[in-house]
Scaffold this motif. Structure first.
Motif, mmCIF file in Angstrom:
data_model
loop_
_atom_site.group_PDB
_atom_site.id
_atom_site.type_symbol
_atom_site.label_atom_id
_atom_site.label_comp_id
_atom_site.label_asym_id
_atom_site.label_seq_id
_atom_site.Cartn_x
_atom_site.Cartn_y
_atom_site.Cartn_z
ATOM 1 N N GLU A 194 0.835 -1.208 0.000
ATOM 2 C CA GLU A 194 0.000 0.000 0.000
ATOM 3 C C GLU A 194 0.868 1.256 0.000
ATOM 4 O OE1 GLU A 194 -3.340 2.094 2.858
ATOM 5 O OE2 GLU A 194 -3.145 -0.081 2.907
ATOM 6 N N GLU A 195 1.956 1.222 0.762
ATOM 7 C CA GLU A 195 2.843 2.385 0.820
ATOM 8 C C GLU A 195 3.537 2.617 -0.518
ATOM 9 O OE1 GLU A 195 4.183 5.764 2.428
ATOM 10 O OE2 GLU A 195 2.767 4.393 3.363
ATOM 11 N N ALA A 218 -5.792 9.535 -5.592
ATOM 12 C CA ALA A 218 -5.045 9.850 -4.374
ATOM 13 C C ALA A 218 -5.986 10.083 -3.203
ATOM 14 C CB ALA A 218 -4.161 11.075 -4.602
ATOM 15 N N ARG A 249 -7.340 6.824 -1.973
ATOM 16 C CA ARG A 249 -6.314 6.066 -1.246
ATOM 17 C C ARG A 249 -5.898 6.749 0.049
ATOM 18 N NH1 ARG A 249 -7.668 2.654 -4.508
ATOM 19 N NH2 ARG A 249 -6.283 1.516 -5.887
ATOM 20 N N ILE A 275 -4.318 9.679 0.407
ATOM 21 C CA ILE A 275 -3.020 10.351 0.310
ATOM 22 C C ILE A 275 -3.233 11.841 0.585
ATOM 23 C CG2 ILE A 275 -1.122 10.964 -1.236
ATOM 24 C CD1 ILE A 275 -1.755 8.329 -2.734
ATOM 25 N N LYS A 331 1.044 4.201 -2.872
ATOM 26 C CA LYS A 331 0.854 5.630 -2.589
ATOM 27 C C LYS A 331 2.004 6.461 -3.139
ATOM 28 C CE LYS A 331 -2.094 5.217 1.471
ATOM 29 N NZ LYS A 331 -2.275 5.508 2.895
ATOM 30 N N LYS A 332 3.240 5.958 -2.976
ATOM 31 C CA LYS A 332 4.398 6.670 -3.515
ATOM 32 C C LYS A 332 4.327 6.743 -5.036
ATOM 33 C CE LYS A 332 7.575 5.663 0.251
ATOM 34 N NZ LYS A 332 8.782 4.936 0.678
#
Length: 86
Positions: A20-21, A75, A78, A80, A24-25
């Protein structure tokens, strides 16, 4: 998850091996790249000197803006924080 999209040509989003990280990146990277492409298209539009080039850059700007809008929506879905992009 939404299906893998061909909308973003330089993305590796939605690959099952991404955490997941990492996802996101990747979304943030794509937003940054898309904003840069939009800036570049706007600069090129300013120097377009034929009707064909003007039409091309109008189309290109609209297309990139649609990509950026989609990425920003993704984003938000998610979770972010968009402040990271300022």
């Amino acid at each position: 998850r939404p299906p893998r999209s061909t909308l973003f040509p330089y993305t590796t989003l939605f690959r099952s091996h991404m955490t997941e990280e990492e996802e996101k990146k990747e979304i943030l990277r794509n937003i940054i790249n898309t904003r840069a492409a939009l800036t570049n298209a706007n600069k090129n539009f300013e120097f377009a000197d034929t009707n064909d080039l003007i039409d091309y850059y109008i189309y290109r700007i609209k297309s990139i803006q649609a990509q950026l809008d989609s990425l920003i929506k993704l984003a938000k879905v998610r979770g972010i924080e968009m402040e990271k992009l300022a």
